[in-house]
Design a protein around this motif. Structure first.
Motif, PDB file in Angstrom:
ATOM      1  N   PHE A  63      20.583  22.708   9.215  1.00  0.00           N
ATOM      2  CA  PHE A  63      19.482  23.665   9.107  1.00  0.00           C
ATOM      3  C   PHE A  63      19.562  24.746  10.191  1.00  0.00           C
ATOM      4  O   PHE A  63      19.130  25.870   9.959  1.00  0.00           O
ATOM      5  CB  PHE A  63      18.137  22.938   9.087  1.00  0.00           C
ATOM      6  N   ARG A  64      20.118  24.450  11.344  1.00  0.00           N
ATOM      7  CA  ARG A  64      20.319  25.486  12.375  1.00  0.00           C
ATOM      8  C   ARG A  64      21.371  26.494  11.914  1.00  0.00           C
ATOM      9  O   ARG A  64      21.262  27.673  12.214  1.00  0.00           O
ATOM     10  CB  ARG A  64      20.781  24.867  13.705  1.00  0.00           C
ATOM     11  N   GLN A  65      22.379  26.027  11.200  1.00  0.00           N
ATOM     12  CA  GLN A  65      23.492  26.887  10.809  1.00  0.00           C
ATOM     13  C   GLN A  65      23.241  27.667   9.519  1.00  0.00           C
ATOM     14  O   GLN A  65      24.029  28.556   9.189  1.00  0.00           O
ATOM     15  CB  GLN A  65      24.778  26.054  10.690  1.00  0.00           C
ATOM     16  N   HIS A  66      22.176  27.355   8.815  1.00  0.00           N
ATOM     17  CA  HIS A  66      21.894  28.023   7.533  1.00  0.00           C
ATOM     18  C   HIS A  66      20.452  28.522   7.513  1.00  0.00           C
ATOM     19  O   HIS A  66      19.531  27.790   7.140  1.00  0.00           O
ATOM     20  CB  HIS A  66      22.169  27.067   6.366  1.00  0.00           C
ATOM     21  N   PRO A  67      20.237  29.784   7.895  1.00  0.00           N
ATOM     22  CA  PRO A  67      18.870  30.317   8.019  1.00  0.00           C
ATOM     23  C   PRO A  67      18.051  30.250   6.723  1.00  0.00           C
ATOM     24  O   PRO A  67      16.843  30.017   6.793  1.00  0.00           O
ATOM     25  CB  PRO A  67      19.078  31.774   8.443  1.00  0.00           C
ATOM     26  N   THR A  68      18.674  30.421   5.582  1.00  0.00           N
ATOM     27  CA  THR A  68      17.909  30.426   4.331  1.00  0.00           C
ATOM     28  C   THR A  68      17.228  29.083   4.102  1.00  0.00           C
ATOM     29  O   THR A  68      16.029  29.032   3.831  1.00  0.00           O
ATOM     30  CB  THR A  68      18.820  30.780   3.139  1.00  0.00           C
ATOM     31  N   ILE A  69      17.979  28.000   4.223  1.00  0.00           N
ATOM     32  CA  ILE A  69      17.350  26.693   3.997  1.00  0.00           C
ATOM     33  C   ILE A  69      16.493  26.270   5.188  1.00  0.00           C
ATOM     34  O   ILE A  69      15.541  25.523   5.025  1.00  0.00           O
ATOM     35  CB  ILE A  69      18.367  25.596   3.599  1.00  0.00           C
ATOM     36  N   ARG A  70      16.823  26.774   6.378  1.00  0.00           N
ATOM     37  CA  ARG A  70      15.966  26.491   7.541  1.00  0.00           C
ATOM     38  C   ARG A  70      14.571  27.064   7.296  1.00  0.00           C
ATOM     39  O   ARG A  70      13.564  26.377   7.489  1.00  0.00           O
ATOM     40  CB  ARG A  70      16.567  27.070   8.818  1.00  0.00           C
ATOM     41  N   HIS A  71      14.502  28.299   6.847  1.00  0.00           N
ATOM     42  CA  HIS A  71      13.199  28.915   6.577  1.00  0.00           C
ATOM     43  C   HIS A  71      12.486  28.204   5.432  1.00  0.00           C
ATOM     44  O   HIS A  71      11.267  28.034   5.469  1.00  0.00           O
ATOM     45  CB  HIS A  71      13.349  30.407   6.304  1.00  0.00           C
ATOM     46  N   LEU A  72      13.243  27.773   4.447  1.00  0.00           N
ATOM     47  CA  LEU A  72      12.649  27.024   3.341  1.00  0.00           C
ATOM     48  C   LEU A  72      12.042  25.717   3.852  1.00  0.00           C
ATOM     49  O   LEU A  72      10.923  25.352   3.473  1.00  0.00           O
ATOM     50  CB  LEU A  72      13.716  26.746   2.284  1.00  0.00           C
ATOM     51  N   LEU A  73      12.756  25.037   4.741  1.00  0.00           N
ATOM     52  CA  LEU A  73      12.242  23.798   5.326  1.00  0.00           C
ATOM     53  C   LEU A  73      10.985  24.077   6.151  1.00  0.00           C
ATOM     54  O   LEU A  73       9.970  23.388   6.014  1.00  0.00           O
ATOM     55  CB  LEU A  73      13.310  23.126   6.190  1.00  0.00           C
ATOM     56  N   LEU A  74      11.041  25.094   6.991  1.00  0.00           N
ATOM     57  CA  LEU A  74       9.893  25.407   7.831  1.00  0.00           C
ATOM     58  C   LEU A  74       8.679  25.836   6.994  1.00  0.00           C
ATOM     59  O   LEU A  74       7.537  25.567   7.372  1.00  0.00           O
ATOM     60  CB  LEU A  74      10.256  26.489   8.843  1.00  0.00           C
ATOM     61  N   ASN A  75       8.935  26.457   5.865  1.00  0.00           N
ATOM     62  CA  ASN A  75       7.840  26.893   4.994  1.00  0.00           C
ATOM     63  C   ASN A  75       7.165  25.744   4.247  1.00  0.00           C
ATOM     64  O   ASN A  75       6.165  25.971   3.570  1.00  0.00           O
ATOM     65  CB  ASN A  75       8.320  27.957   4.012  1.00  0.00           C
ATOM     66  N   THR A  76       7.690  24.534   4.395  1.00  0.00           N
ATOM     67  CA  THR A  76       7.006  23.385   3.789  1.00  0.00           C
ATOM     68  C   THR A  76       5.803  22.971   4.627  1.00  0.00           C
ATOM     69  O   THR A  76       5.060  22.062   4.238  1.00  0.00           O
ATOM     70  CB  THR A  76       7.960  22.180   3.608  1.00  0.00           C
ATOM     71  N   GLY A  77       5.613  23.635   5.756  1.00  0.00           N
ATOM     72  CA  GLY A  77       4.447  23.359   6.601  1.00  0.00           C
ATOM     73  C   GLY A  77       4.458  21.946   7.132  1.00  0.00           C
ATOM     74  O   GLY A  77       5.432  21.499   7.710  1.00  0.00           O
ATOM     75  N   SER A  78       3.378  21.239   6.904  1.00  0.00           N
ATOM     76  CA  SER A  78       3.279  19.857   7.375  1.00  0.00           C
ATOM     77  C   SER A  78       3.280  18.870   6.210  1.00  0.00           C
ATOM     78  O   SER A  78       2.946  17.702   6.382  1.00  0.00           O
ATOM     79  CB  SER A  78       2.010  19.682   8.207  1.00  0.00           C
ATOM     80  N   ALA A  79       3.665  19.354   5.037  1.00  0.00           N
ATOM     81  CA  ALA A  79       3.691  18.482   3.862  1.00  0.00           C
ATOM     82  C   ALA A  79       4.743  17.389   4.028  1.00  0.00           C
ATOM     83  O   ALA A  79       5.808  17.618   4.601  1.00  0.00           O
ATOM     84  CB  ALA A  79       3.998  19.300   2.605  1.00  0.00           C
ATOM     85  N   ASP A  80       4.425  16.205   3.534  1.00  0.00           N
ATOM     86  CA  ASP A  80       5.434  15.155   3.478  1.00  0.00           C
ATOM     87  C   ASP A  80       6.510  15.607   2.495  1.00  0.00           C
ATOM     88  O   ASP A  80       6.213  16.221   1.466  1.00  0.00           O
ATOM     89  CB  ASP A  80       4.825  13.839   3.007  1.00  0.00           C
ATOM     90  N   LEU A  81       7.764  15.306   2.821  1.00  0.00           N
ATOM     91  CA  LEU A  81       8.879  15.641   1.939  1.00  0.00           C
ATOM     92  C   LEU A  81       9.375  14.362   1.302  1.00  0.00           C
ATOM     93  O   LEU A  81       9.660  13.378   2.000  1.00  0.00           O
ATOM     94  CB  LEU A  81       9.988  16.329   2.731  1.00  0.00           C
ATOM     95  N   ILE A  82       9.462  14.370  -0.012  1.00  0.00           N
ATOM     96  CA  ILE A  82       9.838  13.165  -0.737  1.00  0.00           C
ATOM     97  C   ILE A  82      11.062  13.456  -1.594  1.00  0.00           C
ATOM     98  O   ILE A  82      11.040  14.336  -2.460  1.00  0.00           O
ATOM     99  CB  ILE A  82       8.677  12.680  -1.622  1.00  0.00           C
ATOM    100  N   TYR A  83      12.122  12.714  -1.304  1.00  0.00           N
ATOM    101  CA  TYR A  83      13.344  12.851  -2.072  1.00  0.00           C
ATOM    102  C   TYR A  83      13.140  12.126  -3.394  1.00  0.00           C
ATOM    103  O   TYR A  83      13.064  10.898  -3.445  1.00  0.00           O
ATOM    104  CB  TYR A  83      14.511  12.269  -1.283  1.00  0.00           C
ATOM    105  N   ALA A  84      13.038  12.895  -4.456  1.00  0.00           N
ATOM    106  CA  ALA A  84      12.779  12.358  -5.792  1.00  0.00           C
ATOM    107  C   ALA A  84      14.082  11.811  -6.368  1.00  0.00           C
ATOM    108  O   ALA A  84      14.755  12.455  -7.172  1.00  0.00           O
ATOM    109  CB  ALA A  84      12.185  13.444  -6.692  1.00  0.00           C
ATOM    110  N   ASP A  85      14.428  10.639  -5.919  1.00  0.00           N
ATOM    111  CA  ASP A  85      15.671   9.995  -6.318  1.00  0.00           C
ATOM    112  C   ASP A  85      15.392   8.507  -6.482  1.00  0.00           C
ATOM    113  O   ASP A  85      14.627   7.927  -5.705  1.00  0.00           O
ATOM    114  CB  ASP A  85      16.734  10.214  -5.231  1.00  0.00           C
ATOM    115  N   PRO A  86      16.024   7.874  -7.469  1.00  0.00           N
ATOM    116  CA  PRO A  86      15.766   6.445  -7.684  1.00  0.00           C
ATOM    117  C   PRO A  86      16.340   5.527  -6.603  1.00  0.00           C
ATOM    118  O   PRO A  86      16.027   4.338  -6.569  1.00  0.00           O
ATOM    119  CB  PRO A  86      16.405   6.167  -9.043  1.00  0.00           C
TER     120      PRO A  86
END
Length: 182
Positions: A126-149
């Motif tokens: 995430f440090r090396q890729h600003p686009t996904i870093r900003h996407l991660l930071l824009n999730t605020g304080s929401a829990d992140l859930i990997y929707a995988d079985p």
């Protein structure tokens, strides 16, 4: 009275105090006001959050095709030839095959250090890729859930999985916030 020259202006300017690097963390969100969780998988807007997304990572001046490549290579720090084969693997299925093939050579402390290394690898990604870093930071304080079985990495087939990937991403997000990322 004589006009002030450049040296007196510089002297005056140097007396102006400057403030740098002040980080004011956002106030905690009351428990009842927590945003809804964000579910993600390899598809869609948050597809870059998964370990095997095509976000190359540079680690010790070497490129790794994905975070998965680096994470699995870290299992074999005492066996650099195996780690290098994993680093050069063409895709995630080859990474998993190689890691499984050499399982008897996994570093003895892997069970103890795994989650810390996972956090560090994701942090690099995430440090090396600003686009996904900003996407991660824009999730605020929401829990992140990997929707995988997968019961370990994701929410599992019944929604009661351990969600280690989602929890690691939340830790990385907090680390980025502490460092002043917005």
């Amino acid at each position: 009275m004589p006009e002030p020259g450049p040296s007196s202006r510089r002297h005056h300017a140097s007396r102006v105090p400057t403030v740098t690097n002040i980080v004011i963390p956002p106030p905690p969100i009351p428990e009842g006001e927590r945003p809804p969780p964000i579910k993600f998988n390899h598809l869609g807007e948050h597809g870059g959050f998964v370990n095997h997304s095509s976000h190359r990572i540079i680690y010790k001046n070497k490129p790794y095709a994905t975070a998965l490549h680096l994470l699995e290579a870290m299992k074999f720090v005492d066996k650099p030839e195996i780690a290098e084969r994993i680093r050069l693997a063409l895709d995630a299925s080859e990474v998993y095959r190689l890691s499984s093939q050499f399982h008897e050579h996994i570093r003895p402390d892997w069970g103890r250090v795994f989650l810390k290394i996972l956090d560090d690898v994701l942090y690099l990604k995430f440090r090396q890729h600003p686009t996904i870093r900003h996407l991660l930071l824009n999730t605020g304080s929401a829990d992140l859930i990997y929707a995988d079985p997968n019961e370990y990495w994701g929410e599992g087939s019944n929604g009661e999985g351990e969600n280690h990937l989602g929890r690691a991403l939340c830790r990385v997000r907090e680390r980025l916030h502490r460092e002043g990322e917005r």
